[in-house]
Design an enzyme around this catalytic site. Structure first.
Site, PDB file in Angstrom:
ATOM      1  N   ASP A 179      64.482  25.504  32.019  1.00  0.00           N
ATOM      2  CA  ASP A 179      64.564  27.062  31.614  1.00  0.00           C
ATOM      3  C   ASP A 179      63.666  28.006  32.548  1.00  0.00           C
ATOM      4  O   ASP A 179      64.264  27.687  33.170  1.00  0.00           O
ATOM      5  CB  ASP A 179      63.895  27.099  30.910  1.00  0.00           C
ATOM      6  CG  ASP A 179      63.752  28.279  29.568  1.00  0.00           C
ATOM      7  OD1 ASP A 179      63.259  29.071  30.101  1.00  0.00           O
ATOM      8  OD2 ASP A 179      64.315  27.631  28.452  1.00  0.00           O
ATOM      9  N   HIS A 233      59.004  31.528  28.425  1.00  0.00           N
ATOM     10  CA  HIS A 233      60.190  30.819  27.177  1.00  0.00           C
ATOM     11  C   HIS A 233      59.868  29.616  27.855  1.00  0.00           C
ATOM     12  O   HIS A 233      60.196  29.354  26.779  1.00  0.00           O
ATOM     13  CB  HIS A 233      61.336  31.477  28.276  1.00  0.00           C
ATOM     14  CG  HIS A 233      62.624  31.607  26.993  1.00  0.00           C
ATOM     15  ND1 HIS A 233      63.521  30.428  27.250  1.00  0.00           N
ATOM     16  CD2 HIS A 233      62.773  32.177  26.360  1.00  0.00           C
ATOM     17  CE1 HIS A 233      64.386  30.299  26.315  1.00  0.00           C
ATOM     18  NE2 HIS A 233      64.206  31.658  25.611  1.00  0.00           N
ATOM     19  N   SER A 558      66.866  30.032  21.084  1.00  0.00           N
ATOM     20  CA  SER A 558      66.041  29.558  21.813  1.00  0.00           C
ATOM     21  C   SER A 558      65.126  28.807  21.513  1.00  0.00           C
ATOM     22  O   SER A 558      64.973  27.559  21.830  1.00  0.00           O
ATOM     23  CB  SER A 558      65.819  30.176  22.930  1.00  0.00           C
ATOM     24  OG  SER A 558      66.354  30.897  23.868  1.00  0.00           O
TER      25      SER A 558
END
Length: 732
Positions: A179, A233, A558
């Site tokens: 990520d 994220h 996600s």
């Protein structure tokens, strides 16, 4: 060289900003209930008996000076403690002689001079019938002010309890986060209490919890990228996987009434950064390099909350994911945020052996009360402005075609909303666009009604220049429809933000944005399973709030994916001899079937496997799985309408129970006419660890109507279903 770019599925600035469907989830009865009135307040089987004499904390000769603590080495403290112990011994002797059925189960001398007594049928009057007793009362029952709702939905605490509880949940299992990096300064990833670990990569970004930090971008040499968590994220995803148990959290100035925990709070993490610095995409080679490095570094599970365009059945990244699964690494992948609509699944979530995640709702948010015409509603805060003092103004209902409200995606007449609070709806364009248009019409603030069932979400900006500055909030669809009838009424937006835990009816609703199957070319069922992916609260890096540690609510597949990766860590920890395929099947094929609801109304049960997979995951059932299936779902592909074909496929069953088992097999149709489904045998008997193959078939009648046809293969043991798999064919 042609680039195969992958975007992060559900970045806060993109997915939260989309005017697509919101999510909500139907919960199992009793979960997240807001009805506490019926809870027992006492346990009348036990009592606290307070004895004469002050405890150490208040006795004149032992109580500490202001700002100090009791000195247990002090002579006076030792002497008085011995005196209290002797008094308790006298009481215990009296109890044995006079109330022999009662039993002392605990002793106290610091905060209280007391004993705990298991009554075993005795009354309070009986156990306090001596001059040694000052008072006695039944023991009160206390409850957490709130539980972590997404963990409750997937029954994670129950799964932990089968193997040592939260203190060991996921202990030693390694999960690679492919990520945008992990902020090791966040308390979710503090390594206090973790044994020393071999750390690999850039030691500036590792510790004994996050044991790897590597960057993967073929642009790194030119741009000097590092593994640092610049974006939000990856840290959010990592927190959902393995945030340390019960980490205190705030969102803005609002204290969350429970400690944040990852699904596998004791797991070790790896930062395999494929979105370093300001990069918003990664090439296939970057992701493949990261996966191979993680595998070589000994990681058991990989989380890929990312997705990109599909490139057919031989999409190389999907092939790589399939191969890693067969090499015994579980790879959890986002199914994508391109829904609603069939055949919107993205790569590499479309991989046959990926653990692909669809998204559903969690019924909580941080927001403020909004009142109008005698009603009060919760308005979720997000990335936009909020009021600094209570704001009261007339409510201007901006009418349009979506539930009677305007999406405000086009410019509104100048001055038409001057000094008013505008009510519009979610949908069609980014939140930034619609709020900017409302601001341009002179509104003092804006309330956005959700356009799907469930709780409101934290609205995110779209990252464009010139973001709107007026206060903006989202309310639930139901609340938006109520507010619509209050047009012109004085409306007040409070500045007192709070944590809202709403009804369990707002849980387990499918996210409107959650990508759906079937896959292209080979027409396979995707997602495999659904997990919480709307209003998921987790960690973000320190630079994203004014007073770290930082936490935020995000939405997207996600956010669902790390629930599956953390679950894989828990299953692997408790069953180290299971293969990756067994772990994957345990999570998919024991999911709760028939609990997920449609985003459109929040009540219609979704049975379509290409929307809901095998259901919403149940981690407690997964760690107790009795049988594994390979594949986890069966597709018979596409067949011409009117062909009248019969097709067969095989499913391998493996006994995971540790003892010989007889499994009953049955097929129940779900949808579609003109097509029949069957299984080759009604039962199989397997020794512990043994496997066998059964055949499942579909028979399409000539003239069968076009469309997807579906059934469910049920596997039972002793009359109780222990696993199920979706069977699917597409008539064209």
């Amino acid at each position: 060289m042609t680039r195969n770019a992958f975007r992060m599925a559900a970045m806060a600035t993109a997915i939260a900003a989309l005017g697509l469907g919101a999510l909500s989830v139907p919960a199992v009865a009793g979960q997240n209930s807001d009805n506490t009135a019926a809870r027992p307040t006492q346990d009348t089987s036990v009592a606290l008996v307070v004895l004469n004499g002050d405890p150490l904390s208040t006795y004149v000769k032992t109580k500490p000076a202001k700002g100090k603590k009791i000195d247990f080495g002090n002579t006076n403290v030792k002497a008085y403690r011995a005196q209290l112990s002797a008094l308790r011994n006298d009481y215990k002797a009296w109890l044995r002689a006079n109330v022999p059925g009662a039993k002392v189960t605990g002793e106290f001398d610091i905060a209280l001079n007391a004993v705990a007594v298991q009554l075993n049928g005795a009354s309070l009057a009986q156990v306090s019938g001596t001059s040694m007793v000052k008072s006695a009362q039944y023991q009160a029952l206390y409850y957490p002010s709130a539980a972590d709702p997404d963990l409750a939905l997937i029954s994670a605490p129950a799964a932990w309890a089968t193997a040592g509880g939260s203190a060991t949940a996921g202990d030693g299992i390694r999960v690679a986060i492919v990520d945008s990096g992990i902020d090791t300064t966040h308390p979710c990833f503090a390594d206090t209490g973790y044994p020393a670990q071999t750390q690999v990569g850039d030691r500036s970004f590792t510790n004994n919890k996050v044991i790897a930090a590597k960057v993967f971008s073929n642009r790194t040499p030119q741009r000097g990228y590092t593994a640092e968590a610049v974006g939000e994220h990856g840290t959010h995803v990592a927190g959902t996987v393995a945030c340390n148990y019960a980490t205190p959290a705030k969102v803005g100035n609002v204290t969350i009434p429970y400690g944040i925990s990852g699904v596998a709070p004791r797991a070790l993490l790896g930062n395999y950064n494929v979105f370093p610095g300001d990069l918003a995409n990664a090439r296939s080679e970057d992701i493949l390099n990261a996966l191979e490095a993680a595998y070589a570094d000994g990681f058991d599970v990989a989380n890929m909350s990312l997705g990109g365009g599909s490139h057919g059945a031989q999409d190389l990244l999907t092939v790589a994911v399939d191969n890693l699964d067969q090499a015994n690494m579980v790879v959890a992948v986002a199914n994508g945020n391109s829904g609603p609509g069939f055949s919107t699944v993205e790569s590499p979530g479309m991989a046959a052996r990926a653990l692909s995640a669809g998204a559903s709702t969690v019924p909580h948010f941080v927001g403020v009360p909004i009142s109008a015409a005698g009603g009060s509603y919760g308005g979720a805060t997000g990335d936009f402005g909020t009021v600094t003092a209570p704001l009261t103004a007339p409510l201007a209902v901006v009418t349009g075609s979506v539930n009677g409200l305007s999406t405000a995606c086009s410019a509104l007449p100048a001055g038409s909303l001057s000094g008013q609070i505008a009510l519009i709806t979610r949908g069609s364009c980014s939140f930034s666009t619609k709020i900017r248009n409302v601001q341009g019409a002179g509104a003092a603030a804006v309330v956005v009604s959700n356009n799907v069932a469930g709780t409101p979400i934290a609205m995110g900006t779209d990252g464009t220049a010139g973001q709107p500055t007026i206060p903006a909030y989202m309310v639930a669809l139901e609340d938006g429809m109520s507010l619509k009838s209050a047009a012109g009424a004085a409306t007040t937006i409070s500045n007192s933000a709070a944590y809202f835990l709403t009804s369990s009816a707002n849980a387990d609703i499918m996210a409107g944005f959650s990508s759906q199957g079937p896959t292209d070319v080979d027409v396979r069922v995707k997602p495999d399973v659904v997990a919480p992916g709307v209003n998921v609260l987790s960690s973000i890096p320190h630079q994203f709030c004014s007073a770290p540690p930082c936490f935020a609510f995000f939405q997207g597949t996600s956010m669902a994916t790390p629930h599956l990766a953390g679950s894989a860590a828990i299953v692997r920890q408790q069953h180290p001899d299971w293969s990756a395929a067994n772990v994957r099947s345990a999570i998919v094929n024991t999911a709760d079937w028939g609990v997920l609801k449609a985003a459109s109304n929040g009540s219609t049960i979704v049975y379509d496997g290409n929307t809901a997979g095998a259901g919403r995951e149940n981690l407690a059932a997964a760690v107790n799985a009795k049988v594994a299936l390979d594949p986890v779902s069966v597709s018979f592909g596409a067949e011409p309408s009117g062909s009248g074909q019969t097709r067969s496929a095989t499913v391998t069953l493996t006994n995971l129970s540790g003892a010989a088992q007889t499994y009953s097999l049955a097929v129940s149709p779900v949808s579609g006419s003109g097509v029949g489904f069957s299984v080759s045998t009604p039962s199989v008997t397997l020794a512990a660890g043994a496997s066998t193959t059964v055949s499942v078939s579909t028979n399409a009648a000539q003239g069968a109507t076009a469309g997807g046809k579906q059934a469910v293969l049920w596997i039972s043991s002793g009359g109780t279903p222990v696993a199920h798999a979706v069977l699917y064919t597409l008539v064209k």
